[in-house]
Design a protein around this motif. Structure first.
Motif, mmCIF file in Angstrom:
data_model
loop_
_atom_site.group_PDB
_atom_site.id
_atom_site.type_symbol
_atom_site.label_atom_id
_atom_site.label_comp_id
_atom_site.label_asym_id
_atom_site.label_seq_id
_atom_site.Cartn_x
_atom_site.Cartn_y
_atom_site.Cartn_z
ATOM 1 N N ILE A 80 0.825 -1.205 0.000
ATOM 2 C CA ILE A 80 0.000 0.000 0.000
ATOM 3 C C ILE A 80 0.862 1.258 0.000
ATOM 4 O O ILE A 80 0.649 2.182 -0.793
ATOM 5 N N PHE A 81 1.865 1.282 0.877
ATOM 6 C CA PHE A 81 2.626 2.519 1.068
ATOM 7 C C PHE A 81 3.804 2.654 0.114
ATOM 8 O O PHE A 81 4.250 3.770 -0.141
ATOM 9 N N ALA A 82 4.333 1.552 -0.410
ATOM 10 C CA ALA A 82 5.418 1.684 -1.396
ATOM 11 C C ALA A 82 4.928 2.374 -2.672
ATOM 12 O O ALA A 82 5.565 3.329 -3.144
ATOM 13 N N PRO A 83 3.803 1.951 -3.271
ATOM 14 C CA PRO A 83 3.319 2.717 -4.430
ATOM 15 C C PRO A 83 2.841 4.113 -4.063
ATOM 16 O O PRO A 83 2.949 5.042 -4.877
ATOM 17 N N PHE A 84 2.304 4.275 -2.851
ATOM 18 C CA PHE A 84 1.909 5.616 -2.409
ATOM 19 C C PHE A 84 3.121 6.543 -2.381
ATOM 20 O O PHE A 84 3.056 7.698 -2.815
ATOM 21 N N SER A 85 4.251 6.033 -1.887
ATOM 22 C CA SER A 85 5.470 6.850 -1.853
ATOM 23 C C SER A 85 6.020 7.087 -3.247
ATOM 24 O O SER A 85 6.641 8.111 -3.515
ATOM 25 N N GLU A 86 5.780 6.146 -4.158
ATOM 26 C CA GLU A 86 6.221 6.334 -5.539
ATOM 27 C C GLU A 86 5.431 7.450 -6.213
ATOM 28 O O GLU A 86 5.969 8.205 -7.026
ATOM 29 N N LEU A 87 4.167 7.568 -5.860
ATOM 30 C CA LEU A 87 3.314 8.589 -6.458
ATOM 31 C C LEU A 87 3.484 9.948 -5.781
ATOM 32 O O LEU A 87 3.587 10.977 -6.441
ATOM 33 N N TYR A 88 3.493 9.935 -4.440
ATOM 34 C CA TYR A 88 3.426 11.183 -3.681
ATOM 35 C C TYR A 88 4.672 11.470 -2.845
ATOM 36 O O TYR A 88 4.756 12.532 -2.225
ATOM 37 N N GLY A 89 5.606 10.521 -2.784
ATOM 38 C CA GLY A 89 6.838 10.776 -2.058
ATOM 39 C C GLY A 89 6.893 10.089 -0.705
ATOM 40 O O GLY A 89 5.899 9.551 -0.199
ATOM 41 N N ARG A 90 8.087 10.119 -0.102
ATOM 42 C CA ARG A 90 8.302 9.462 1.199
ATOM 43 C C ARG A 90 7.649 10.234 2.343
ATOM 44 O O ARG A 90 7.064 9.639 3.248
ATOM 45 N N GLN A 91 7.754 11.565 2.321
ATOM 46 C CA GLN A 91 7.302 12.371 3.457
ATOM 47 C C GLN A 91 5.830 12.150 3.796
ATOM 48 O O GLN A 91 5.504 11.848 4.958
ATOM 49 N N PRO A 92 4.888 12.249 2.849
ATOM 50 C CA PRO A 92 3.493 11.995 3.213
ATOM 51 C C PRO A 92 3.256 10.574 3.697
ATOM 52 O O PRO A 92 2.403 10.344 4.564
#
Length: 581
Positions: A176-188
């Motif tokens: 869930i969070f790996a693609p989220f970080s790919e789209l929106y970055g690590r910080q969020p």
């Protein structure tokens, strides 16, 4: 009057048609020019007189790449999606502006590779603390399992699901969070997950039945998975490959020591009741959330470029940052809707769920190292749940299994030996991993190979079964407690040396699909760590300490040849079974 009006209207319509034809002609010319430019570029690349192109650089090395000449010559040309280009896509606001931002990014202060060493290390330590809290949450409730079983009237295996559900959540979280970080970055990703982690961990302490407790533990593990799964990638964002060994080793100390010290805290907090373990970690994670909000800045290069592009076209939307203003700690997310389209999100998440299993089960190298990686993680949690059987007294021990009968206040000290093994390994890896990598690169005259990470892996694989034999048979013969403690220390070193270095190997060996390789390994380790402790007590009761640990050692021995095989023919194997996405 009517004739004059009709004449003027006819002139306006004629002019509009001419303008439309002119715009269409310009568009056709632009497309033809772009096609001609791409054809010329292709002919140039196929020309035998030109030198061979450089090999593709890792995605994480985008911060070091200068803008390509093609992007400067023709801003309207469509780039290859593998070039990490912010070309004309549905998610970009301005093609020309995006390319200008990219050309300046290697020297930009927003580039994490250009940060000071102090700033990089501060963030690395903050991530280590976040990883410590995340993994401590998996084990802090283990000492209170018998109290939960008594209060909710459930059996032993249901009680073991309290840490098991958390570990399963950690396995799902990266998807869930790996693609989220790919789209929106690590910080969020860090901020959002850590906030929800605090909420769910607090709710866990108020559970009134075993079902609620296990479900909440699962979500705690899912939201707590961000630091253990993205920490290595975040360090890779800030450091070049030959400098990553030390920061990754320092970061890894947090997630690896969390289960040990979380377990120790759990025994002491048990005097206040099993719920206080969850209350205490909620307080700790809330303080860490505040720290992370202050320290964490975006490190993922594609996300930074999207943010810079967005703010360069809309300067008024950029927020000023003030360390002393809590509102300034909240990241500005106004760029997300403009820079990330729904179709891109769907594509990224589809890829995130499909690639890891395909890579894991189609590539023998990824499968072998992921399985051993999972086995190491399973042994860690097996020891967390079974050390009280050897050193504790009822209700932590079994009447039909030998125990040293330590009291509840002294029992947590039994975990110090394996914890010291972890700590010693971090020192070794931090000091020698980069040196070994650079030495072998210089010796072989190349820029580095993934197999150079496996030197320490090989040493750890040899030490682990030795430690298991010493621990098991000294306990079986009921010798002085210092003997199995020594075995524990060797086990700790043998666990962490390969555990730490295999992560780096997977990142290097399966680029540009490193995220898929890590996600597959993470899912595997979570499943094994959930299942293995379920049968640990029965195994030791039926086989005894000696033969039970011998069985574990024999399984560990199966992995010893893997690094040696990779040293001999690793490059050939990686090319033969190359994964193409």
């Amino acid at each position: 009057m009517s004739n004059t009006y009709d004449l003027e209207l006819g002139q306006i319509l004629d002019q509009a048609r001419k303008d439309e034809l002119q715009l269409q002609s310009q568009s056709d010319d632009s497309r033809e020019n772009a096609q001609e430019y791409r054809a010329r570029s292709q002919n140039k690349s196929e020309s035998p007189a030109e030198p061979e192109p450089e090999p593709e650089r890792p995605v994480e090395d985008i911060t070091l790449q200068p803008p390509s000449s093609s992007s400067c010559e023709d801003p309207n040309a469509t780039g290859n999606e593998n070039d990490n280009d912010l070309g004309q896509t549905p998610t970009s606001l301005s093609t020309v502006e995006a390319r200008r931002v990219k050309s300046l990014f290697p020297t930009s202060p927003s580039n994490p590779r250009n940060w000071s060493e102090k700033r990089k290390m501060t963030l690395t330590i903050a991530l280590a603390l976040t990883g410590f809290i995340a993994t401590a949450g998996s084990s802090i409730g283990i000492p209170g399992i018998h109290s939960v079983r008594d209060e909710f009237n459930v059996g032993f295996r249901v009680g073991v699901l309290i840490p098991g559900a958390y570990v399963l959540g950690q396995g799902l979280g990266p998807f869930i969070f790996a693609p989220f970080s790919e789209l929106y970055g690590r910080q969020p990703s860090y901020i959002f997950a850590e906030a929800l982690y605090c909420v769910f961990f607090l709710a866990t302490g108020f559970s009134n039945n075993i079902t609620t407790l296990i479900i909440l533990r699962f979500f705690c593990g899912m939201f707590g998975s961000v630091a253990p799964s993205l920490g290595v990638a975040t360090c890779a964002d800030m450091y070049v490959p030959e400098e990553r060994g030390k920061p990754i080793s320092i970061y890894a100390l947090g997630p690896l020591s969390g289960p040990i010290f979380g377990n120790m805290l759990g025994y002491w907090l048990l005097h206040l009741g099993w719920r206080w373990a969850y209350y205490f970690l909620t307080i700790l994670s809330t303080l860490n959330f505040v720290l992370l909000s202050v320290v964490m800045k975006e490190t993922y290069a594609p996300a930074i470029q999207k943010i810079l592009t967005f703010h360069s076209t809309r300067p008024s939307t950029k927020k000023s940052y003030n360390h002393f203003n809590p509102l300034g700690w909240i990241p500005d997310l106004s760029w997300m809707r403009s820079m990330v389209s729904p179709s891109e999100m769907l594509t990224v998440y589809t890829r995130a769920f499909s690639r890891p299993p395909r890579l894991l089960f189609s590539n023998p190298v990824a499968f072998a190292f992921s399985m051993y990686y999972a086995y190491l993680y399973g042994i860690i949690y097996l020891f967390l749940t079974t050390l009280p059987l050897l050193f504790g007294r009822p209700p932590f021990s079994q009447s039909d299994l030998f125990s040293y009968q330590w009291t509840q206040n002294v029992l947590p000290l039994a975990y110090l030996a394996i914890g010291l093994g972890f700590f010693s390994t971090v020192i070794i890896a931090a000091n020698y991993q980069d040196k070994i990598y650079k030495y072998l690169s210089l010796k072989n005259g190349d820029k580095g190979q993934p197999e150079y990470r496996l030197v320490l892996t090989q040493i750890g694989m040899i030490l682990l079964p030795i430690g298991l034999f010493i621990y098991g048979w000294t306990a079986d013969s009921q010798t002085h407690w210092i003997a199995p403690i020594i075995g524990q220390y060797i086990i700790g070193v043998g666990l962490v040396l390969p555990f730490n270095t295999i992560q780096n190997f997977l990142v290097d060996a399966f680029h540009p699909y490193s995220a898929a390789a890590i996600a597959g390994a993470t899912a595997s380790r979570s499943i094994v760590a959930c299942i293995l402790p379920l049968f640990a007590t029965e195994m030791f009761v039926n086989l005894g300490w000696g033969w039970g640990n011998t069985l574990l050692a024999c399984v560990a021995i199966l992995g010893i040849p893997c690094p040696f095989i990779m040293f001999l023919c690793g490059k050939r194997l990686r090319e033969r079974y190359a994964f193409h996405g």
